[in-house]
Design an enzyme around this catalytic site. Structure first.
Site, PDB file in Angstrom:
ATOM      1  N   LYS A  22       0.834  -1.213   0.000  1.00  0.00           N
ATOM      2  CA  LYS A  22       0.000   0.000   0.000  1.00  0.00           C
ATOM      3  C   LYS A  22       0.866   1.258   0.000  1.00  0.00           C
ATOM      4  CE  LYS A  22      -1.403   1.513   4.153  1.00  0.00           C
ATOM      5  NZ  LYS A  22      -1.126   2.897   4.569  1.00  0.00           N
ATOM      6  N   ASN A  23       1.904   1.273   0.841  1.00  0.00           N
ATOM      7  CA  ASN A  23       2.682   2.501   0.993  1.00  0.00           C
ATOM      8  C   ASN A  23       3.649   2.753  -0.163  1.00  0.00           C
ATOM      9  OD1 ASN A  23       1.277   3.056   3.269  1.00  0.00           O
ATOM     10  ND2 ASN A  23       2.915   2.541   4.719  1.00  0.00           N
ATOM     11  N   CYS A 120      -4.056  12.523  13.582  1.00  0.00           N
ATOM     12  CA  CYS A 120      -4.621  11.198  13.392  1.00  0.00           C
ATOM     13  C   CYS A 120      -4.347  10.403  14.659  1.00  0.00           C
ATOM     14  CB  CYS A 120      -4.090  10.525  12.135  1.00  0.00           C
ATOM     15  SG  CYS A 120      -2.553   9.679  12.323  1.00  0.00           S
ATOM     16  N   ARG A 125       1.348  14.329  13.205  1.00  0.00           N
ATOM     17  CA  ARG A 125       1.686  14.120  11.804  1.00  0.00           C
ATOM     18  C   ARG A 125       1.697  15.390  10.938  1.00  0.00           C
ATOM     19  NH1 ARG A 125      -0.570   8.545   9.727  1.00  0.00           N
ATOM     20  NH2 ARG A 125       1.422   8.606   8.694  1.00  0.00           N
ATOM     21  N   ASP A 313       5.519   0.437  11.921  1.00  0.00           N
ATOM     22  CA  ASP A 313       4.284  -0.194  11.436  1.00  0.00           C
ATOM     23  C   ASP A 313       4.159  -1.653  11.869  1.00  0.00           C
ATOM     24  OD1 ASP A 313       3.544   2.162  10.263  1.00  0.00           O
ATOM     25  OD2 ASP A 313       4.109   1.586   8.228  1.00  0.00           O
ATOM     26  N   ARG A 405      -8.301  -0.417   5.507  1.00  0.00           N
ATOM     27  CA  ARG A 405      -7.524   0.644   4.856  1.00  0.00           C
ATOM     28  C   ARG A 405      -6.238   0.088   4.258  1.00  0.00           C
ATOM     29  NH1 ARG A 405      -5.826   5.333   8.407  1.00  0.00           N
ATOM     30  NH2 ARG A 405      -4.628   5.576   6.512  1.00  0.00           N
TER      31      ARG A 405
END
Ligand code: EPU
Length: 433
Positions: A22-23, A120, A125, A313, A405
């Site tokens: 995803k990233n 968030c 952030r 993560d 997500r």
């Protein structure tokens, strides 16, 4: 709102396949803004952040074609007409990575208007480092009504190269400024860059599009700007965080799991830590790794760092494992200020965890028992699923949209290797007023 119901106790056995990162996919999709020609990306994961980014690009005028059937995962983006170079708040508020369009928009059109991302669940952030870099490259930045506007002087027409030094290592900041630099006039030297594989993925796509980049994957990236970029086809690398999550799933359940379609060279820190914690991990090839755990797990400390260190993560997922390890594990979070939201939920399941500032002390092994728990962010959700896989009884995990997500069909994938996990509609309907 979907909910997972997980019956703990099954060791995971079999082969589980990793999807595209995803990233990596997010910045690579934003890179399509840099050219009038189509960009075709393969191995795009089917997750919600990706559909959000598609909506964002479409709202600016991009045409997008999605592959179907065997070509599911292929996305072609054509930004011939960027009629509206604005990232609207309605979209940015649901995905902070939307700020990744800032660099490419100003590089291509000379102006960008992007809603300021709010806070968030994992911290403030900010994007101040993205803005500072763009200013050094000649952009004028203004802020009003919750939007950031970046413009190049119309007399000059484009950004210019600059010597940029990041005060702090930032992944999307490095990516954003890299995309700005490839179309800038002259040479840009970026120091203290993020070295994450996702930066390398983006740079590889940009080079295929005709960019001149050296040093991606190291702390210093040199870019020699070009006038125009062309269309390209590029395959996104496997998701190292999804792969790491599966490795922990194999180890925590006392299973025997083969994690396929990954890139084992991106998993060094996680594999080293799993071995230290007593799991057996065998690298079977460049894209396949096997994890087994038939004995007991032992405590091992982690400290999150930028790549190639232990990824932030993976911190929440590792903490679930630490609850099952004998002894005291110290989990130190150095990247984000508030990334311990999963702790309270793990404690509700019976874990022994205390947080003091940046450090969580986990005392194990704890007998976890099923409870109703709630996801607070993407990786926290993964941690709760992992804990539920070993908890006694049936855990109900609410707000799994956080998980959707960034994890592609996690429930189906885990079921395929023996987990008892079901997705249900909303078990907790809002109360009538
Ligand atoms: N920071 C600043 N100013 C900036 C940018 C960052 O102070 O202008 C600070 C942040 O507040 C944070 C640190 O720098 O303390 C690192 O943040 P970074 O910018 O590297 O994070 P990011 O680029 O916003 C990406 C991933 C995150 C991942 C982090 C760290 C994407 C789309 N997101 O975020 O992924 O946690 O790098 O590796 O690539 C996730 O996938 O769950 C996720 C949150």
């Amino acid at each position: 709102m979907d909910t997972f119901v997980v019956q703990g106790g099954n060791p995971l056995v079999g082969t589980i396949r990793v999807s595209g990162a995803k990233n990596s996919a997010l910045p690579c999709m934003a890179a399509a803004i840099l050219t009038e020609e189509p960009i075709t990306l393969e191995n795009i994961p089917q997750v919600r952040d990706i559909s959000t980014e598609r909506r964002l690009l479409q709202s600016m005028g991009a045409e997008i074609e999605l592959g179907e059937g065997a070509a599911l995962g292929r996305t072609t983006i054509c930004c011939r007409n960027l009629s509206d170079p604005v990232a609207k708040y309605e979209i940015v508020k649901t995905m902070r990575a939307s700020s990744l369009v800032l660099g490419p928009l100003i590089a291509r059109t000379g102006m960008a208007r992007v809603a300021m991302p709010g806070g968030c669940a994992i911290g403030g952030r900010p994007i101040d480092l993205h803005l500072k870099g763009l200013e050094q490259m000649g952009a004028t930045i203004t802020q009003d009504h919750g939007y950031i506007e970046a413009r190049v002087n119309p007399q000059v027409g484009r950004l210019h190269g600059a010597e940029l030094v990041f005060d702090k290592i930032t992944v999307t900041g490095t990516e954003d400024l890299l995309m700005a630099a490839v179309l800038a006039d002259g040479e840009t030297v970026m120091e203290n860059c993020a070295r994450e594989p996702e930066v390398v993925d983006l740079a590889a796509l940009l080079v295929t599009m005709g960019a001149n980049i050296e040093g991606a994957g190291t702390a210093t990236i040199r870019v020699s700007g070009v006038n125009k970029l062309r269309g390209a086809r590029y395959r996104i690398n496997p998701d190292r965080i999804e792969a790491g999550t599966f490795l922990i799933a194999g180890a925590i359940t006392g299973g025997d799991l083969i994690v396929s379609h990954c890139n084992t060279s991106h998993l060094g820190a996680v594999i080293t830590k799993l071995r230290e914690a007593g799991a057996r991990v065998d690298i079977l090839g460049p894209d396949t790794v096997r994890v087994r755990n038939h004995g007991k797990l032992i405590a091992a400390d982690i400290s999150t760092e930028e790549y190639p260190g232990f990824p932030t993560d993976m911190q929440a997922q590792y903490m679930a494992l630490a609850t099952q390890a004998e002894g005291t594990s110290l989990v130190r979070e150095n990247i984000f200020e508030n990334r311990f939201m999963h702790v309270q939920e793990l404690v509700r399941m019976g874990a022994g965890i205390k947080v003091d500032g940046k450090t969580a002390t986990v005392i194990g092994p704890a007998r976890l028992s099923a409870a109703a728990v709630m996801c607070s962010d993407l990786r926290a959700s993964a941690s709760l699923v992992l804990a539920a896989l070993v908890a006694e009884g049936e855990t109900i995990i609410d707000r799994v949209y956080h998980m959707d997500r960034g994890y592609e069909q996690i429930d189906e994938k885990l079921r395929g290797v023996g987990a008892q996990i079901q997705r249900l509609g909303n078990l907790f309907p809002p109360r009538a007023a």
